[in-house]
Design a protein around this motif. Sequence first.
Motif, PDB file in Angstrom:
ATOM      1  N   LYS A 129       0.893  -1.107   0.105  1.00 57.23           N
ATOM      2  CA  LYS A 129      -0.102  -0.120   0.020  1.00 57.23           C
ATOM      3  C   LYS A 129       0.807   1.413   0.135  1.00 57.23           C
ATOM      4  CE  LYS A 129      -3.614  -2.295   2.430  1.00 57.23           C
ATOM      5  NZ  LYS A 129      -4.504  -2.605   1.563  1.00 57.23           N
ATOM      6  N   HIS A 130       2.236   1.142   0.698  1.00 59.33           N
ATOM      7  CA  HIS A 130       2.889   2.512   0.766  1.00 59.33           C
ATOM      8  C   HIS A 130       3.406   2.775  -0.732  1.00 59.33           C
ATOM      9  CE1 HIS A 130       5.961   5.065   2.197  1.00 59.33           C
ATOM     10  NE2 HIS A 130       7.024   4.284   1.677  1.00 59.33           N
ATOM     11  N   GLN A 131       3.479   1.633  -1.617  1.00 61.28           N
ATOM     12  CA  GLN A 131       3.986   1.915  -3.092  1.00 61.28           C
ATOM     13  C   GLN A 131       2.811   2.207  -3.771  1.00 61.28           C
ATOM     14  OE1 GLN A 131       6.922   2.350  -4.317  1.00 61.28           O
ATOM     15  NE2 GLN A 131       8.102   1.542  -2.635  1.00 61.28           N
ATOM     16  N   GLY A 132       1.579   2.299  -3.389  1.00 61.05           N
ATOM     17  CA  GLY A 132       0.317   2.523  -4.189  1.00 61.05           C
ATOM     18  C   GLY A 132       0.050   1.481  -5.150  1.00 61.05           C
ATOM     19  N   CYS A 133       0.465   0.091  -4.924  1.00 56.86           N
ATOM     20  CA  CYS A 133       0.525  -1.110  -5.877  1.00 56.86           C
ATOM     21  C   CYS A 133      -0.882  -2.002  -5.357  1.00 56.86           C
ATOM     22  CB  CYS A 133       1.648  -1.903  -5.547  1.00 56.86           C
ATOM     23  SG  CYS A 133       3.166  -1.143  -5.835  1.00 56.86           S
TER      24      CYS A 133
END
Length: 229
Positions: A129-133
């Motif tokens: 989620k931190h990478q927006g994946c």
Amino acid sequence: MTENKIKKTTEEEKTRILTSTGVIDFKKRLNLVLEGVSGNAFAKKVGMSEAVIRDYLSGKTYPALNRLAIIAQKCDVPIEWLATGKGECRLLAESKYSSFVHIPFHHLNETSKSYSQIESIPFDMTLIKHQGCSCEDLTAVWAKGDSMEPTISNHDILIVNKAHYKPIDGYLYAVEYEDQISIKRIQNQGVNLALLCDNPKYPAIIGDKYGQQDFKIIGLVVYLLKDLN
């Protein structure tokens, strides 16, 4: 002043009730229910707005009973567990609140005899989620050789986002080249696209940006797991 004191007491009582019933941790269970998909994709799945789901995930608001029932049904989880954390749930077998998902390895050819039996690697969804994946866009690859030393070593594991395959200067990408999976650094050179090695003893691979290329970009490297042995 008395009114403010009453309001404060009411908020404290509300927090106490939410904590004692387990409702206060709803956001943790909802994060687990997402199973790696983006908030937008999940909102479409349950027929709600992304803003509503975002508020639930942050703990800002809690769903009404009808919305709680919809989420539970769409995600095949017990409504009591979703609301309070009590009872059995299929999602808890491997990953209570740590929310790990298994990312499959990208198969082209057999990359290493010693690792050939490993089909996937567990990975923390909070990092995804931190990478927006989105979980479904991710694949894992084994690094081979020393062409990307000192950045990447032989048998390091890389997590690759297949949704991002358009080349951006300086970033690391997994590519298919000569029936192998390689990690290379991208550089735009006018009409050419160069795949660079961090190890200076290896030459760059040059391809026509607008023509037929000898390589195919699999996706952008988003995480590197180092082998320290």
